[in-house]
Scaffold this active site. Sequence first.
Site, mmCIF file in Angstrom:
data_model
loop_
_atom_site.group_PDB
_atom_site.id
_atom_site.type_symbol
_atom_site.label_atom_id
_atom_site.label_comp_id
_atom_site.label_asym_id
_atom_site.label_seq_id
_atom_site.Cartn_x
_atom_site.Cartn_y
_atom_site.Cartn_z
ATOM 1 N N ARG A 1 0.864 -1.242 -0.057
ATOM 2 C CA ARG A 1 0.119 -0.135 -0.136
ATOM 3 C C ARG A 1 0.845 1.259 0.082
ATOM 4 O O ARG A 1 0.526 2.305 -0.529
ATOM 5 C CB ARG A 1 -0.965 0.040 1.192
ATOM 6 C CG ARG A 1 -1.811 0.910 1.259
ATOM 7 C CD ARG A 1 -2.805 0.884 2.401
ATOM 8 N NE ARG A 1 -3.935 1.883 2.338
ATOM 9 C CZ ARG A 1 -4.026 2.626 3.492
ATOM 10 N NH1 ARG A 1 -3.466 2.350 4.727
ATOM 11 N NH2 ARG A 1 -5.235 3.519 3.358
ATOM 12 N N HIS B 1 0.456 4.719 -2.253
ATOM 13 C CA HIS B 1 0.485 6.191 -1.732
ATOM 14 C C HIS B 1 1.468 6.934 -2.012
ATOM 15 O O HIS B 1 1.255 8.054 -2.294
ATOM 16 C CB HIS B 1 0.142 5.944 -0.332
ATOM 17 C CG HIS B 1 -1.285 5.431 0.407
ATOM 18 N ND1 HIS B 1 -2.167 6.400 1.162
ATOM 19 C CD2 HIS B 1 -2.068 4.427 -0.093
ATOM 20 C CE1 HIS B 1 -3.279 5.679 1.373
ATOM 21 N NE2 HIS B 1 -3.332 4.689 0.520
ATOM 22 N N ASN C 1 -6.836 10.095 8.810
ATOM 23 C CA ASN C 1 -5.641 9.281 9.154
ATOM 24 C C ASN C 1 -5.676 8.136 8.082
ATOM 25 O O ASN C 1 -6.640 7.478 8.038
ATOM 26 C CB ASN C 1 -5.741 8.703 10.541
ATOM 27 C CG ASN C 1 -4.552 8.126 10.816
ATOM 28 O OD1 ASN C 1 -3.971 7.209 10.141
ATOM 29 N ND2 ASN C 1 -3.775 8.493 12.001
ATOM 30 N N HIS D 1 -6.117 -5.463 -2.744
ATOM 31 C CA HIS D 1 -7.032 -5.682 -1.573
ATOM 32 C C HIS D 1 -7.281 -7.341 -1.328
ATOM 33 O O HIS D 1 -8.085 -7.573 -0.766
ATOM 34 C CB HIS D 1 -8.258 -5.029 -1.927
ATOM 35 C CG HIS D 1 -8.070 -3.599 -1.718
ATOM 36 N ND1 HIS D 1 -9.123 -2.455 -1.904
ATOM 37 C CD2 HIS D 1 -7.247 -2.805 -1.494
ATOM 38 C CE1 HIS D 1 -8.530 -1.516 -1.814
ATOM 39 N NE2 HIS D 1 -7.392 -1.323 -1.531
HETATM 40 C C1 HEM Z 1 -8.742 2.037 -6.301
HETATM 41 C C2 HEM Z 1 -8.714 2.882 -5.131
HETATM 42 C C3 HEM Z 1 -8.357 2.590 -3.839
HETATM 43 C C4 HEM Z 1 -9.062 2.790 -2.906
HETATM 44 C C5 HEM Z 1 -10.190 3.658 -2.409
HETATM 45 C C6 HEM Z 1 -8.390 2.120 -1.517
HETATM 46 C C7 HEM Z 1 -8.713 2.208 -0.306
HETATM 47 C C8 HEM Z 1 -7.951 1.700 0.863
HETATM 48 C C9 HEM Z 1 -8.863 1.728 1.938
HETATM 49 C C10 HEM Z 1 -9.622 2.744 2.614
HETATM 50 C C11 HEM Z 1 -7.786 0.818 2.988
HETATM 51 C C12 HEM Z 1 -8.045 0.406 4.308
HETATM 52 C C13 HEM Z 1 -7.141 1.540 5.221
HETATM 53 C C14 HEM Z 1 -7.553 1.257 6.807
HETATM 54 O O1 HEM Z 1 -8.813 1.502 7.117
HETATM 55 O O2 HEM Z 1 -6.873 0.716 7.318
HETATM 56 C C15 HEM Z 1 -6.893 0.091 2.038
HETATM 57 C C16 HEM Z 1 -6.069 -0.866 2.204
HETATM 58 C C17 HEM Z 1 -5.225 -1.358 1.479
HETATM 59 N N1 HEM Z 1 -5.006 -0.690 0.142
HETATM 60 FE FE1 HEM Z 1 -6.122 0.104 -0.820
HETATM 61 N N2 HEM Z 1 -7.294 1.660 -2.038
HETATM 62 C C18 HEM Z 1 -7.357 1.672 -3.298
HETATM 63 C C19 HEM Z 1 -6.272 0.953 -4.186
HETATM 64 C C20 HEM Z 1 -5.083 0.416 -3.765
HETATM 65 C C21 HEM Z 1 -3.959 -0.014 -4.711
HETATM 66 C C22 HEM Z 1 -3.878 0.539 -6.019
HETATM 67 C C23 HEM Z 1 -3.160 -0.604 -4.089
HETATM 68 C C24 HEM Z 1 -1.738 -1.259 -4.263
HETATM 69 C C25 HEM Z 1 -1.435 -1.596 -5.370
HETATM 70 C C26 HEM Z 1 -3.906 -0.886 -2.536
HETATM 71 C C27 HEM Z 1 -3.279 -1.586 -1.523
HETATM 72 C C28 HEM Z 1 -3.810 -1.620 -0.196
HETATM 73 C C29 HEM Z 1 -3.459 -2.644 0.693
HETATM 74 C C30 HEM Z 1 -2.460 -3.803 0.635
HETATM 75 C C31 HEM Z 1 -4.249 -2.404 1.714
HETATM 76 C C32 HEM Z 1 -4.097 -3.251 3.133
HETATM 77 C C33 HEM Z 1 -3.129 -2.316 4.038
HETATM 78 C C34 HEM Z 1 -3.202 -3.041 5.529
HETATM 79 O O3 HEM Z 1 -3.508 -4.342 5.848
HETATM 80 O O4 HEM Z 1 -2.406 -2.304 6.255
HETATM 81 N N3 HEM Z 1 -4.998 -0.161 -2.557
HETATM 82 N N4 HEM Z 1 -7.064 0.699 0.596
HETATM 83 C C1 LIG Z 2 -2.654 7.833 12.647
HETATM 84 O O1 LIG Z 2 -3.268 7.800 13.815
HETATM 85 C C2 LIG Z 2 -2.974 7.130 15.064
HETATM 86 C C3 LIG Z 2 -3.905 7.453 16.252
HETATM 87 O O2 LIG Z 2 -5.079 8.249 15.905
HETATM 88 C C4 LIG Z 2 -1.397 7.102 14.963
HETATM 89 O O3 LIG Z 2 -1.156 6.090 16.185
HETATM 90 C C5 LIG Z 2 -0.749 6.849 13.972
HETATM 91 O O4 LIG Z 2 0.601 6.830 13.978
HETATM 92 C C6 LIG Z 2 -1.282 7.771 12.711
HETATM 93 N N1 LIG Z 2 -0.485 7.181 11.495
HETATM 94 C C7 LIG Z 2 0.275 7.908 10.771
HETATM 95 C C8 LIG Z 2 0.907 7.331 9.740
HETATM 96 O O5 LIG Z 2 0.625 9.049 11.052
#
Ligand code: HEM
Ligand SMILES: *[C@@H]1O[C@H](CO)[C@@H](O)[C@H](O)[C@H]1NC(C)=O
Length: 329
Positions: free
Chosen positions: A64, A68, A96, A197
């Site tokens: 991810r 980003h 965040n 995802h």
């Molecule tokens: C298409 C538009 C996309 C949207 C709207 C989106 C949105 C999100 C959101 C909301 C999360 C969860 C964040 C959280 O609540 O912790 C997430 C997680 C993730 N996204 Fe996306 N994403 C997109 C595209 C992508 C792309 C292109 C990649 C990589 C090539 C990606 C890789 C990931 C991964 C691996 C996670 C899991 C992260 C974790 O477990 O810490 N996403 N994404």
């Molecule tokens: C996002 O917020 C949480 C607490 O609200 C914090 O612990 C974390 O470090 C923040 N993440 C980043 C990447 O700044």
Amino acid sequence: MAERLDARFLFHLALLSLLLGSANGNGLKFGFYKTSCPDAEAIVRKTVSSYFSRDPTVSAPLLRLHFHDCFVRGCDGSVLLNSTETNLAEKEAMPNQSLDGFYVIDAAKAALEKACPETVSCADIVALVARDAVSLATGQGNSLYQVHTGRRDGFVSKASEAVANIPSAFSDFDELKAEFASKGLSVKDLAVLSGAHAIGNSHCFSFGKRLNNYKGKGDIDPTLDPNYAMELRNKCSPGINTVVEMVPGSSTSFDTKYYDLVAKRKGLFRSDEALLQDKRTRDYVYSRLHAPESSFFYDFGKSMMKMGKVGVLTGNAGEIRRNCALVNH
Ligand code: HEM
Ligand SMILES: *[C@@H]1O[C@H](CO)[C@@H](O)[C@H](O)[C@H]1NC(C)=O
Ligand SMILES: *[C@@H]1O[C@H](CO)[C@@H](O)[C@H](O)[C@H]1NC(C)=O
């Protein structure tokens, strides 16, 4: 006259860079560190493997991070920069972004600085780490794709730019299509890269609105499978900071199960479900149900290589940061 000279000069410049083999449109190439730091890719791979073998959930945040990074100011390591007294950096964007995995980037950077000081950019480390992380998550042992290198690190990281450039989980197809197009990425890239995802987790705050009060009337998002919505409500009942698996029971394994879920209207985000709104992305989702996994892996590698070139700094632009969280002084 001046114009003709300019044109000739540019032509020779282009010819020269072709001869030097460094030009593929944006100055990146395979094996950029072949002579300057021959073990660079091996060092990164070793670092990622050692974290992965202890904790396979590390792959998702690392994949991810690359996304980003590339979507904000191009793949220039801007996602890694810390805030300063006068600047709020991307990683602290509100809402965040819950980014993680920075410690793995820092460990790889430390090992690289030891082997070849001030040579390998943080932006390249992010790209290589993402490749190795997702490859390890396939369980197959080999790299899913090759990474072009030669990126340089930027100087600027702004939370406001992350908010403006990272697609929202509530986006519909047209919004996602436009956001990807603005980075030179196609509708197919959208369908393919959303497959990321397959691994990782999400906080309930990232999709909770779909379960309650979608339109402000206590309703569930009608595009979400209603039974699945109830399941998610249950999982999220401890609170919006609860973390749930993107693909239940399979969140550390990179495969095509994400598409099975989306096809059943069990994608976690509105942006996942959005793939069913357009014929091209819908066809891609449904075709995954029958196509061999290897064909998705091939597509994914191609789209990742494309994403990895978005807005890169090369040549003398930017710098090679010594510490990925700080610009050099
Ligand atoms: C298409 C538009 C996309 C949207 C709207 C989106 C949105 C999100 C959101 C909301 C999360 C969860 C964040 C959280 O609540 O912790 C997430 C997680 C993730 N996204 Fe996306 N994403 C997109 C595209 C992508 C792309 C292109 C990649 C990589 C090539 C990606 C890789 C990931 C991964 C691996 C996670 C899991 C992260 C974790 O477990 O810490 N996403 N994404
Ligand atoms: C996002 O917020 C949480 C607490 O609200 C914090 O612990 C974390 O470090 C923040 N993440 C980043 C990447 O700044
Ligand atoms: C960057 O910020 C993180 C989190 O606040 C901190 O742990 C780290 O030490 C900082 N890095 C540098 C080089 O200041």
